[in-house]
Each structure stands twice: as structure tokens, then as C-alpha cells.
Design a protein around this motif. Structure first.
Motif, PDB file in Angstrom:
ATOM      1  N   HIS A   1     -55.945 -18.751   7.860  1.00 31.72           N
ATOM      2  CA  HIS A   1     -56.123 -19.206   9.501  1.00 31.72           C
ATOM      3  C   HIS A   1     -55.083 -19.984   9.960  1.00 31.72           C
ATOM      4  N   ILE A   2     -54.180 -20.125   9.086  1.00 30.51           N
ATOM      5  CA  ILE A   2     -52.931 -20.887   9.405  1.00 30.51           C
ATOM      6  C   ILE A   2     -52.313 -20.229  10.666  1.00 30.51           C
ATOM      7  N   PRO A   3     -52.422 -20.919  11.901  1.00 29.82           N
ATOM      8  CA  PRO A   3     -51.927 -20.290  12.910  1.00 29.82           C
ATOM      9  C   PRO A   3     -50.210 -20.281  13.059  1.00 29.82           C
ATOM     10  N   VAL A   4     -49.543 -19.387  13.343  1.00 31.17           N
ATOM     11  CA  VAL A   4     -48.281 -19.123  13.660  1.00 31.17           C
ATOM     12  C   VAL A   4     -47.840 -19.015  14.995  1.00 31.17           C
ATOM     13  N   LYS A   5     -47.476 -20.369  15.555  1.00 34.48           N
ATOM     14  CA  LYS A   5     -47.540 -20.350  16.975  1.00 34.48           C
ATOM     15  C   LYS A   5     -46.086 -20.710  17.653  1.00 34.48           C
ATOM     16  N   ASN A   6     -45.435 -20.874  16.671  1.00 35.89           N
ATOM     17  CA  ASN A   6     -43.998 -21.494  17.213  1.00 35.89           C
ATOM     18  C   ASN A   6     -42.773 -20.956  16.182  1.00 35.89           C
ATOM     19  N   ALA A   7     -41.755 -20.888  16.797  1.00 39.67           N
ATOM     20  CA  ALA A   7     -40.685 -20.112  16.024  1.00 39.67           C
ATOM     21  C   ALA A   7     -40.176 -21.196  14.798  1.00 39.67           C
ATOM     22  N   ARG A   8     -39.969 -22.413  15.073  1.00 40.79           N
ATOM     23  CA  ARG A   8     -39.640 -23.049  13.856  1.00 40.79           C
ATOM     24  C   ARG A   8     -40.535 -23.012  12.682  1.00 40.79           C
ATOM     25  N   PHE A   9     -41.981 -23.303  12.954  1.00 45.86           N
ATOM     26  CA  PHE A   9     -42.607 -23.132  11.621  1.00 45.86           C
ATOM     27  C   PHE A   9     -42.542 -21.753  11.089  1.00 45.86           C
ATOM     28  N   ALA A  10     -42.581 -20.710  12.015  1.00 47.27           N
ATOM     29  CA  ALA A  10     -42.371 -19.289  11.687  1.00 47.27           C
ATOM     30  C   ALA A  10     -41.043 -19.293  10.543  1.00 47.27           C
TER      31      ALA A  10
ATOM     32  N   VAL B   1     -39.835 -20.674   3.108  1.00 44.33           N
ATOM     33  CA  VAL B   1     -40.314 -21.196   1.788  1.00 44.33           C
ATOM     34  C   VAL B   1     -40.983 -20.066   1.007  1.00 44.33           C
ATOM     35  N   ILE B   2     -41.389 -19.030   1.571  1.00 42.36           N
ATOM     36  CA  ILE B   2     -42.322 -17.973   1.129  1.00 42.36           C
ATOM     37  C   ILE B   2     -41.349 -16.901   0.595  1.00 42.36           C
ATOM     38  N   PRO B   3     -40.752 -16.825  -0.504  1.00 48.85           N
ATOM     39  CA  PRO B   3     -39.856 -15.591  -0.807  1.00 48.85           C
ATOM     40  C   PRO B   3     -40.347 -14.172  -0.519  1.00 48.85           C
TER      41      PRO B   3
ATOM     42  N   CYS C   1     -45.841 -13.019  -9.910  1.00 50.40           N
ATOM     43  CA  CYS C   1     -46.337 -13.484  -8.766  1.00 50.40           C
ATOM     44  C   CYS C   1     -48.066 -12.961  -8.509  1.00 50.40           C
ATOM     45  N   LYS C   2     -47.981 -11.775  -9.089  1.00 51.53           N
ATOM     46  CA  LYS C   2     -49.211 -11.059  -9.096  1.00 51.53           C
ATOM     47  C   LYS C   2     -50.460 -11.925  -9.678  1.00 51.53           C
ATOM     48  N   LEU C   3     -50.000 -12.642 -10.726  1.00 47.74           N
ATOM     49  CA  LEU C   3     -51.005 -13.470 -11.292  1.00 47.74           C
ATOM     50  C   LEU C   3     -51.774 -14.614 -10.552  1.00 47.74           C
ATOM     51  N   ASN C   4     -50.686 -15.205  -9.372  1.00 50.86           N
ATOM     52  CA  ASN C   4     -51.009 -16.120  -8.591  1.00 50.86           C
ATOM     53  C   ASN C   4     -52.331 -15.605  -7.916  1.00 50.86           C
ATOM     54  N   PRO C   5     -53.398 -16.388  -7.840  1.00 51.17           N
ATOM     55  CA  PRO C   5     -54.676 -16.048  -7.081  1.00 51.17           C
ATOM     56  C   PRO C   5     -54.431 -16.135  -5.608  1.00 51.17           C
ATOM     57  N   LEU C   6     -53.518 -16.685  -4.985  1.00 50.54           N
ATOM     58  CA  LEU C   6     -53.309 -16.831  -3.651  1.00 50.54           C
ATOM     59  C   LEU C   6     -52.229 -15.958  -3.130  1.00 50.54           C
ATOM     60  N   TYR C   7     -51.724 -15.072  -3.983  1.00 53.70           N
ATOM     61  CA  TYR C   7     -50.324 -14.173  -3.659  1.00 53.70           C
ATOM     62  C   TYR C   7     -50.620 -13.592  -2.388  1.00 53.70           C
ATOM     63  N   ASP C   8     -51.570 -12.648  -2.463  1.00 55.48           N
ATOM     64  CA  ASP C   8     -51.867 -11.851  -1.361  1.00 55.48           C
ATOM     65  C   ASP C   8     -51.949 -12.698  -0.028  1.00 55.48           C
ATOM     66  N   ASP C   9     -52.637 -14.007  -0.197  1.00 56.50           N
ATOM     67  CA  ASP C   9     -52.752 -14.510   0.984  1.00 56.50           C
ATOM     68  C   ASP C   9     -51.447 -15.226   1.711  1.00 56.50           C
ATOM     69  N   PHE C  10     -50.711 -15.656   0.689  1.00 61.45           N
ATOM     70  CA  PHE C  10     -49.593 -16.313   1.046  1.00 61.45           C
ATOM     71  C   PHE C  10     -48.333 -15.099   1.518  1.00 61.45           C
ATOM     72  N   VAL C  11     -48.298 -13.926   1.023  1.00 61.57           N
ATOM     73  CA  VAL C  11     -47.732 -12.670   1.686  1.00 61.57           C
ATOM     74  C   VAL C  11     -48.222 -12.427   3.055  1.00 61.57           C
ATOM     75  N   GLY C  12     -49.549 -12.394   3.334  1.00 62.54           N
ATOM     76  CA  GLY C  12     -50.073 -12.379   4.629  1.00 62.54           C
ATOM     77  C   GLY C  12     -49.562 -13.374   5.525  1.00 62.54           C
TER      78      GLY C  12
ATOM     79  N   ARG D   1     -46.591 -15.028   5.280  1.00 66.39           N
ATOM     80  CA  ARG D   1     -45.109 -14.538   5.515  1.00 66.39           C
ATOM     81  C   ARG D   1     -45.161 -13.529   6.696  1.00 66.39           C
ATOM     82  N   PHE D   2     -46.014 -12.380   6.371  1.00 66.49           N
ATOM     83  CA  PHE D   2     -46.011 -11.308   7.341  1.00 66.49           C
ATOM     84  C   PHE D   2     -46.275 -11.657   8.616  1.00 66.49           C
ATOM     85  N   ARG D   3     -47.412 -12.411   8.919  1.00 66.18           N
ATOM     86  CA  ARG D   3     -47.681 -13.324  10.145  1.00 66.18           C
ATOM     87  C   ARG D   3     -46.745 -13.964  10.991  1.00 66.18           C
ATOM     88  N   ALA D   4     -45.888 -14.648  10.116  1.00 68.16           N
ATOM     89  CA  ALA D   4     -44.695 -15.454  10.523  1.00 68.16           C
ATOM     90  C   ALA D   4     -43.510 -14.260  11.075  1.00 68.16           C
ATOM     91  N   LEU D   5     -43.436 -13.284  10.171  1.00 69.34           N
ATOM     92  CA  LEU D   5     -42.442 -12.395  10.477  1.00 69.34           C
ATOM     93  C   LEU D   5     -42.768 -11.608  11.964  1.00 69.34           C
TER      94      LEU D   5
END
Length: 108
Positions: free
Chosen positions: A36-45, A51-53, A75-86, A88-92
Motif C-alpha cells: 500500500h505504499i503509494p507512488v505519487k511522485n517521480a522522485r520517489f519512483a 534501490v530495488i534491483p 531472492c526467492k527465499l526472501n518472504p517479501l520478494y514478490d511485494d518488493f517486485v510489485g 518496483r513495478f508500480r514505480a516503473l
């Protein structure tokens, strides 16, 4: 002519981040927060994309004493991997859809 496909099902196989329905997830509050982290500005995106490779930074070959050792992607062993990839996708998506920016520099 009819073709019959045989599917091999493995009832006990689950991907690393698989969670059985109804199972208690101790990381649920953290997952919900990341999702639920909002991506609302370019600098944050841009910060998120930096930061997230785009690919796992841990997979590599190491030469030691004349031998090559392969360290697999963890990376797949990280339990939050899919959430961080999501995230990053929202930022892109924000950068391309809302800002009209070219994000190829962030794609592996």
C-alpha cells in the motif's frame, strides 16, 4: 485428430513464497504496508527503481583458488520478494504512465 495432454501434478510441491490459504502469516502487516505504499511522485519512483534491483544481486560466479563457484539467486527465499517486485513495478508504471518517462535504464 485429438491430442491428449498429460499433466504431472505434484500435490506437495509449492513455490518458495507459497502460503496455504487460511495459514497464519506473521509478515502480513509488513506485506500489507509494502503493498500500500503509494507512488505519487517521480522522485520517489526513481528512488524505488534505484534501490530495488531489477534482478537478484546475489547470483554470481566467484573464482577462488582457480575454481569457479556459482552462488544461486537467493531472492526467492526472501518472504517479501514478490511485494518488493510489485512496488518496483508500480514505480516503473508511474514513471511511464503518469510522467511519460523512458524507464529502459531500469530494465535488465
Amino acid at each position: 485428430m485429438s491430442t491428449t495432454h498429460t499433466h504431472h501434478h505434484h500435490p506437495n510441491f509449492h513455490p518458495p513464497n507459497y502460503k496455504q490459504p487460511g495459514a497464519f502469516d506473521v509478515l502480513h502487516p509488513l506485506r500489507r504496508w509494502v503493498n500500500h505504499i503509494p507512488v505519487k511522485n517521480a522522485r520517489f519512483a526513481h528512488l524505488i527503481c534505484q534501490v530495488i534491483p531489477c534482478c537478484c544481486p546475489f547470483e554470481r560466479n566467484i573464482n577462488l583458488f582457480g575454481r569457479t563457484f556459482h552462488i544461486p539467486a537467493l531472492c526467492k527465499l526472501n518472504p517479501l520478494y514478490d511485494d518488493f517486485v510489485g512496488l518496483r513495478f508500480r514505480a516503473l508504471s508511474y514513471l511511464t504512465d503518469e510522467c511519460g518517462e523512458d524507464v529502459t535504464k531500469y530494465i535488465c
